[in-house]
Design an enzyme around this catalytic site. Sequence first.
Site, PDB file in Angstrom:
ATOM      1  N   ASP A   1       4.601 -13.919  -7.090  1.00 52.43           N
ATOM      2  CA  ASP A   1       3.636 -13.854  -6.003  1.00 52.43           C
ATOM      3  C   ASP A   1       2.386 -14.576  -6.490  1.00 52.43           C
ATOM      4  O   ASP A   1       2.200 -14.800  -7.684  1.00 52.43           O
ATOM      5  CB  ASP A   1       3.339 -12.405  -5.579  1.00 52.43           C
ATOM      6  CG  ASP A   1       2.732 -12.364  -4.175  1.00 52.43           C
ATOM      7  OD1 ASP A   1       2.305 -13.432  -3.676  1.00 52.43           O
ATOM      8  OD2 ASP A   1       2.677 -11.283  -3.563  1.00 52.43           O
TER       9      ASP A   1
HETATM   10  C1  BGC Z   1       1.194 -12.691  -0.677  1.00 57.84           C
HETATM   11  C2  BGC Z   1       2.517 -13.392  -0.468  1.00 57.84           C
HETATM   12  C3  BGC Z   1       2.274 -14.776   0.036  1.00 57.84           C
HETATM   13  C4  BGC Z   1       1.400 -15.522  -0.965  1.00 57.84           C
HETATM   14  C5  BGC Z   1       1.084 -16.955  -0.564  1.00 57.84           C
HETATM   15  C6  BGC Z   1       0.239 -13.510  -1.520  1.00 57.84           C
HETATM   16  O1  BGC Z   1      -1.034 -12.955  -1.494  1.00 57.84           O
HETATM   17  O2  BGC Z   1       1.397 -11.431  -1.268  1.00 57.84           O
HETATM   18  O3  BGC Z   1       3.307 -12.656   0.435  1.00 57.84           O
HETATM   19  O4  BGC Z   1       3.491 -15.433   0.257  1.00 57.84           O
HETATM   20  O5  BGC Z   1       0.165 -14.835  -1.087  1.00 57.84           O
HETATM   21  O6  BGC Z   1       0.186 -16.980   0.477  1.00 57.84           O
END
Ligand code: BGC
Length: 663
Positions: free
Chosen positions: A222
């Site tokens: 993530d």
């Molecule tokens: C989120 C993800 C997301 C990523 C990219 C993170 O803060 O938890 O679900 O895909 O950001 O935006």
Amino acid sequence: MTKSSNKQNVADRFALLTGQDNWSTAEACGLPSLRMSDGPHGLRYVIGEEGEEQIAASSVCYPTLSALGNSFDESLVYRVGQAIAEDCIRHDVAMILGPGVNLKRTPLCGRNFEYFSEDGVLSGRLAAAYIDGVQSKGVGTSLKHFAANNREYDRFFQSSEMDERTLRETYCRAFEIALQAKPWTVMCSYNPVNGVYASENRHLLRDLLRREYGFEGAVVSDWGAVKHRAKSLLAGVDLAMPYDEKCEKQLADWYSRGLISEADIDESVDRLRALIRQYETTEPLRKAELTDGQKHALAVSAAEQCAVLLKNDGVLPLGKSQKIAVIGGFAENPEFQGGGSSRVTCGKPLSLCGCLRDQGFDVDFAQGYMIRYHMATPFGLRYATDLAMQSDCAVVCVGNTWLTEKEETDRFSIRLNPIMEDLIVNVANVNQNVVVVLYAGSAVDVSAFRDKVKAILYMGFGGEGVNEAAARLLSGEVSPCGKLAETFPVCLSDTATGEARGNSYTERYSEGVLVGYKYYEYKGIVPAYPFGHGLSYTQFAYENLRVEKDSETDYRVTLTVRNIGARDAAETVQLYLADKASMVTRPKKELVGFAKKFIAAGERQKFGFTLTARDFAYFSPVSDAFYVENGIYTVMVGASSADIRLTQELKITLPDEEQFSQY
Ligand code: BGC
């Protein structure tokens, strides 16, 4: 290879192991860069930043995954996945960052609107359909967030603590099922699990994801979830996102100290190479065929399939001769998705009044409240009640805003804004026929108004087509057919976790496998609306349940459902199983199958399911395997978890030498 070229080569490989920027893999090792984008209920293609805000290109916003969960419809989710992939194709996006299958352990979780359900089987199957749909178009997916990210509260720090059975049977179940669709990547979560960050958790990434579930694709972190790049590499994270210069330094440091080997590096490099090759070889599939009009029409029909009629004391569908008061700012400006990284920039949904007028209804509008700073403030309550008084029926539109349900924060309450509750109650005091239309991404405590109104139509966060769909449902043009993928408890204190949020260090999952309906049923707590509940404008009769045995743990279940009402409609049949007397704590029933079919008035449809060993099993930490215990099981078929229409018992008698003694 000379020493200096090997060094160069290592640097090149390190570069590949972290992103190039916010959204792309690095151009390294002779490989082109791949672009990724959120997801999951539409393409969020970021084209710039303004302060802390990201600016995204416009695309189609479908119902959020929580709403799609209520559809119980794999073919619908597949089609939505395909349509989202088409938007990716137009922008050269190789991979969409979704779907999310974290379970809704508490209705407070700010990101519940991004997840399908409180049930692992439903979440897993719908996620598999989503993955199949997107990937059928040559666009990759990232199944997220692995694992046990069930709150936003202190998500970067608080450790989710649970026993192995709960992890395997509950929080990993949806991943395990969805992985059968072979997502190109899996995204690990921010939080620690049992004290070890998911991005360094070998048990999650190696023992379970790779060895037990057979995942061969790449693991992506993530965004910012990697604490130490070398440790995460050893645990099994192939790509750290987004670009972070510390990653290359940490890799170089550990490599120079002999703490990571060539083989460790190449394991992940090879997986990223394979990912990029996969993108190249699927090029012939990347055809964007749908027009904007077709995609919007899909968004509308999806919203129809996702809506759940929670209550109807005969007031719906609306009669054409009635004078209708539509009350509440959401009728004009509905909330239709939550906040955070999934937020799609799209066209504004149509006005509900306009849509109802187009269908020939006599409609007047009163604002009732205004949304200021994302909070409802009163706006003309007297006018609203006056209008309601002069009307045959009042449709009151209420719900949560995208700052109430959003990434990075949890809700504090599951009640609506008190201004909205007051509005409903005031309108109900002057009009006998109140219909509440609810726009929200997660369960709402409806006790302030449930008994005062005649009908509640839950639209979820229904995407850009939400009001067109609501009008068609209210008018009876189509019958509601959604079923709740998440229990609506009477109040927050009835939930397994109540107001608790953990203590920022750890959160103990003390309810174990008893999540959602499994908890309420085990404790004998009657919810406001149970899991799987959803009314229709017709009635269905369930008949002829047959349970046929193929082997000791393999059965075929068939039944017929007859539409005995006057309207065509779809019905979702739910199949549950219960172990009558287990040596371990088991839910009173567990969803093991579901199927949705359209049944014309007066017609019947046959439903068929299979049961296999896994449906009967629980995870035994003693044998470190799923285990089927001999005994009597009840097969239950129902229209909801609390509306079981047909049951039959069966007895499993596996060889005694394979069984633990029971007495
Ligand atoms: C989120 C993800 C997301 C990523 C990219 C993170 O803060 O938890 O679900 O895909 O950001 O935006």
